[in-house]
Design a protein around this motif. Structure first.
Motif, PDB file in Angstrom:
ATOM      1  N   SER A 110       0.850  -1.190   0.000  1.00  0.00           N
ATOM      2  CA  SER A 110       0.000   0.000   0.000  1.00  0.00           C
ATOM      3  C   SER A 110       0.879   1.230   0.000  1.00  0.00           C
ATOM      4  N   PHE A 111       0.328   2.331  -0.485  1.00  0.00           N
ATOM      5  CA  PHE A 111       1.036   3.605  -0.425  1.00  0.00           C
ATOM      6  C   PHE A 111       0.015   4.734  -0.450  1.00  0.00           C
ATOM      7  N   LEU A 112       0.483   5.913  -0.028  1.00  0.00           N
ATOM      8  CA  LEU A 112      -0.359   7.095   0.053  1.00  0.00           C
ATOM      9  C   LEU A 112       0.412   8.277  -0.497  1.00  0.00           C
ATOM     10  N   VAL A 113      -0.211   9.002  -1.413  1.00  0.00           N
ATOM     11  CA  VAL A 113       0.346  10.250  -1.938  1.00  0.00           C
ATOM     12  C   VAL A 113      -0.660  11.344  -1.615  1.00  0.00           C
ATOM     13  N   GLY A 114      -0.311  12.226  -0.714  1.00  0.00           N
ATOM     14  CA  GLY A 114      -1.230  13.276  -0.288  1.00  0.00           C
ATOM     15  C   GLY A 114      -0.670  14.007   0.909  1.00  0.00           C
ATOM     16  N   GLY A 115      -1.432  14.063   1.960  1.00  0.00           N
ATOM     17  CA  GLY A 115      -0.984  14.778   3.153  1.00  0.00           C
ATOM     18  C   GLY A 115      -1.910  14.493   4.328  1.00  0.00           C
ATOM     19  N   GLU A 116      -1.794  15.313   5.346  1.00  0.00           N
ATOM     20  CA  GLU A 116      -2.613  15.208   6.547  1.00  0.00           C
ATOM     21  C   GLU A 116      -3.098  16.594   6.942  1.00  0.00           C
ATOM     22  N   PHE A 117      -4.314  16.664   7.436  1.00  0.00           N
ATOM     23  CA  PHE A 117      -4.834  17.946   7.908  1.00  0.00           C
ATOM     24  C   PHE A 117      -5.260  17.795   9.372  1.00  0.00           C
ATOM     25  N   GLN A 121     -11.136  16.724  24.818  1.00  0.00           N
ATOM     26  CA  GLN A 121     -10.788  15.665  25.739  1.00  0.00           C
ATOM     27  C   GLN A 121     -11.819  15.579  26.860  1.00  0.00           C
ATOM     28  N   GLY A 122     -11.962  14.408  27.431  1.00  0.00           N
ATOM     29  CA  GLY A 122     -12.856  14.199  28.554  1.00  0.00           C
ATOM     30  C   GLY A 122     -12.096  13.802  29.799  1.00  0.00           C
ATOM     31  N   GLY A 123     -12.827  13.439  30.823  1.00  0.00           N
ATOM     32  CA  GLY A 123     -12.209  13.008  32.069  1.00  0.00           C
ATOM     33  C   GLY A 123     -11.567  14.152  32.809  1.00  0.00           C
ATOM     34  N   ALA A 124     -10.350  13.914  33.337  1.00  0.00           N
ATOM     35  CA  ALA A 124      -9.656  14.939  34.123  1.00  0.00           C
ATOM     36  C   ALA A 124      -9.290  16.145  33.281  1.00  0.00           C
ATOM     37  N   ASN A 125      -9.085  15.932  31.972  1.00  0.00           N
ATOM     38  CA  ASN A 125      -8.737  17.035  31.067  1.00  0.00           C
ATOM     39  C   ASN A 125      -9.959  17.499  30.278  1.00  0.00           C
ATOM     40  N   SER A 126     -11.117  17.455  30.912  1.00  0.00           N
ATOM     41  CA  SER A 126     -12.335  17.839  30.221  1.00  0.00           C
ATOM     42  C   SER A 126     -12.266  19.297  29.762  1.00  0.00           C
ATOM     43  N   GLY A 127     -12.594  19.494  28.488  1.00  0.00           N
ATOM     44  CA  GLY A 127     -12.546  20.835  27.905  1.00  0.00           C
ATOM     45  C   GLY A 127     -11.266  21.140  27.175  1.00  0.00           C
ATOM     46  N   ALA A 128     -10.218  20.359  27.408  1.00  0.00           N
ATOM     47  CA  ALA A 128      -8.955  20.594  26.709  1.00  0.00           C
ATOM     48  C   ALA A 128      -9.089  20.135  25.257  1.00  0.00           C
ATOM     49  N   VAL A 129      -8.377  20.801  24.385  1.00  0.00           N
ATOM     50  CA  VAL A 129      -8.434  20.525  22.953  1.00  0.00           C
ATOM     51  C   VAL A 129      -7.088  20.008  22.494  1.00  0.00           C
ATOM     52  N   THR A 130      -7.082  18.855  21.895  1.00  0.00           N
ATOM     53  CA  THR A 130      -5.877  18.307  21.273  1.00  0.00           C
ATOM     54  C   THR A 130      -6.090  18.234  19.771  1.00  0.00           C
ATOM     55  N   VAL A 131      -5.012  18.043  19.055  1.00  0.00           N
ATOM     56  CA  VAL A 131      -5.053  18.041  17.591  1.00  0.00           C
ATOM     57  C   VAL A 131      -4.655  16.660  17.094  1.00  0.00           C
ATOM     58  N   GLN A 132      -5.489  16.101  16.256  1.00  0.00           N
ATOM     59  CA  GLN A 132      -5.183  14.867  15.561  1.00  0.00           C
ATOM     60  C   GLN A 132      -5.134  15.136  14.065  1.00  0.00           C
ATOM     61  N   PHE A 133      -4.395  14.287  13.364  1.00  0.00           N
ATOM     62  CA  PHE A 133      -4.216  14.473  11.931  1.00  0.00           C
ATOM     63  C   PHE A 133      -4.864  13.316  11.185  1.00  0.00           C
ATOM     64  N   ARG A 134      -5.526  13.670  10.094  1.00  0.00           N
ATOM     65  CA  ARG A 134      -6.189  12.678   9.263  1.00  0.00           C
ATOM     66  C   ARG A 134      -5.604  12.739   7.860  1.00  0.00           C
ATOM     67  N   GLU A 135      -5.392  11.572   7.275  1.00  0.00           N
ATOM     68  CA  GLU A 135      -4.754  11.489   5.967  1.00  0.00           C
ATOM     69  C   GLU A 135      -5.764  11.719   4.844  1.00  0.00           C
ATOM     70  N   TYR A 136      -5.265  12.247   3.760  1.00  0.00           N
ATOM     71  CA  TYR A 136      -6.069  12.411   2.544  1.00  0.00           C
ATOM     72  C   TYR A 136      -5.134  12.337   1.346  1.00  0.00           C
ATOM     73  N   GLY A 137      -5.696  12.101   0.188  1.00  0.00           N
ATOM     74  CA  GLY A 137      -4.893  12.034  -1.035  1.00  0.00           C
ATOM     75  C   GLY A 137      -5.254  10.795  -1.834  1.00  0.00           C
ATOM     76  N   ILE A 138      -4.262  10.262  -2.547  1.00  0.00           N
ATOM     77  CA  ILE A 138      -4.425   9.080  -3.393  1.00  0.00           C
ATOM     78  C   ILE A 138      -3.826   7.888  -2.652  1.00  0.00           C
ATOM     79  N   ARG A 139      -4.646   6.906  -2.347  1.00  0.00           N
ATOM     80  CA  ARG A 139      -4.222   5.734  -1.594  1.00  0.00           C
ATOM     81  C   ARG A 139      -4.526   4.479  -2.418  1.00  0.00           C
ATOM     82  N   LEU A 140      -3.603   3.531  -2.347  1.00  0.00           N
ATOM     83  CA  LEU A 140      -3.775   2.267  -3.051  1.00  0.00           C
ATOM     84  C   LEU A 140      -3.208   1.147  -2.196  1.00  0.00           C
ATOM     85  N   SER A 141      -3.972   0.085  -2.029  1.00  0.00           N
ATOM     86  CA  SER A 141      -3.510  -1.126  -1.344  1.00  0.00           C
ATOM     87  C   SER A 141      -4.081  -2.331  -2.084  1.00  0.00           C
ATOM     88  N   PHE A 142      -3.257  -3.358  -2.272  1.00  0.00           N
ATOM     89  CA  PHE A 142      -3.719  -4.564  -2.943  1.00  0.00           C
ATOM     90  C   PHE A 142      -2.839  -5.732  -2.534  1.00  0.00           C
TER      91      PHE A 142
END
Length: 411
Positions: free
Chosen positions: A194-201, A207-228
């Protein structure tokens, strides 16, 4: 020991062995390409020879286990051959065409003919009255009303002396989106790649629990992906699990949460299993989406008047057509030899052009370094710089007519 009638005794040594002919015949018929020998020794059976794979050795031992509880498996597995390389070519082709037409008129009177009012179909941001002022009968004079415009549409006209205004929406738009992607990927037989040509945004996550209200950043992939995952069969075909995907950021459908703008993703994804031969092509996905949306509003009675009725009508028409095609082509490829030319990207233009010195005459060429220095001196002194600086070729010395003496006395 055996006694005869005469009383003589005869001694015999008897050994009992398994009848191995049936199992030999079964092994030969089951594995015709693998020479397997079977031998019996007391209460055990021994398998010897060379087989093509470990799976063949395990199956042969299972067949021999029906004759004896103890099976000694001395089968040697032949070194596996070089796995074939499979190249998968995938082609995405998408064409998205949109056409939009809209027309509407809003009329506003702030006191024309002694009347304050407006007409609208309420389809395109009609003007809203802020205040209405009037006078008592016989009071003389009038106070015109006022209107507020939240959207002047794309045509706006106002005549103060006539106390008339109009906002008009007359717009026609056409758009074409074309996406062509051709990802290629190589792997060996029965190995997933598999491979991915693109990026992440980035995506903000609360967040919940003890850090309720805190904001963290996660990245999600996008672009052209192929696996076989290809698997070669004995029929000279390939069974493949294919999962191509093309995703792009869609800001038109983004959402805003706590000041953060989170974009959406426009995704085209296929996941399927196919079987085809090397070089053959197969369309694994296709889509034709044709949509038409037409909306018309009009004021009853006034909208039916010939010619002038168009001022009391509004219409919006949107058409979209999407065509998507995904095609795969597998190939069995071999690596390049050391002497073969290696493929490189084709550059549209040369990165740095080499410096070339063009001859001006048969006697010499222009020296760019001296020419630049001459221009600088001429700029300081004010002398003309029209004449080029030439580099004269140096002629070789002519040979002498007399040969000099290298030894002896001179006279």
């Amino acid at each position: 020991m055996v006694w005869s009638k005469t009383g003589q005794r005869t001694f015999y040594n008897i050994s009992v062995e398994h009848n191995l002919e049936p199992i030999r015949r079964i092994l030969k018929e089951t594995f015709p390409n693998d020479p397997i020998q079977i031998q019996a020794a007391r209460d055990s059976i021994t398998l010897t020879g060379r087989v093509s794979s470990q799976a063949v050795a395990d199956r042969a031992a299972a067949l021999a286990a029906s004759l004896s509880k103890t099976v000694i498996n001395n089968l040697q597995v032949t070194d596996a051959a070089v796995e074939k390389q499979v190249l998968l070519r995938v082609k995405f082709a998408e064409l998205d065409r949109t056409v939009a037409r809209s027309f509407g008129v809003n009329l506003v009177s702030t006191g024309a003919l002694g009347m304050v009012g407006s007409t609208s179909t309420n389809q395109f941001s009609p003007p809203r009255p802020n205040s209405l002022n009037g006078t008592s009968p016989g009071g003389g004079g009038s106070n015109p009303g006022s209107f507020s415009l939240t959207d002047a549409l794309n045509v706006f006209a106002f005549r103060p002396e006539l106390n008339l205004a109009a906002t008009i929406r007359a717009l026609q738009a056409e758009g074409v989106l074309q996406i062509i992607a051709e990802p290629n990927l190589v792997t060996t037989n029965a190995k997933e790649a598999s491979f991915l040509v693109g990026g992440e945004f980035p995506i903000p996550v609360l967040q919940g629990g003890a850090n309720s209200g805190a904001v963290t950043v996660q990245f999600r992939e996008y672009g052209i992906r192929l696996s076989f995952n290809p698997q070669l069969t004995s029929h000279n075909t390939m069974k493949m699990y294919v999962k191509p995907e093309v995703s792009t950021i869609d800001l038109a459908n983004s959402v805003t949460v706590s000041g953060f703008t989170i974009p959406a993703l426009a995704t085209r994804r296929m996941e399927t299993n196919i079987e085809l031969g090397p070089g053959q092509s197969f369309v694994i996905g296709g889509l034709i989406d044709d949509r038409v949306q037409d909306q018309m509003n009009k004021i009853p009675g006034l909208g039916s008047i010939p010619v002038l009725g168009s001022l009391f009508k509004s219409r919006s028409e949107n058409k979209s057509r999407t065509e998507l095609l995904v095609m795969v082509t597998p190939e069995i490829v071999d690596p390049l030899n050391p002497a073969d030319p290696k493929p490189v990207p084709v550059m549209p233009r040369e990165f740095i052009a080499p410096l070339q010195i063009k001859p001006t005459s048969q006697k010499g060429t222009v020296d760019p370094v001296k020419a630049k220095a001459r221009k600088i001196r001429a700029k300081q002194t004010g002398a003309p710089t029209n004449e080029p600086v030439l580099v004269q070729p140096v002629a070789a010395p002519a040979p002498s007519a007399e040969t000099p003496k290298t030894g002896g006395d001179s006279h």
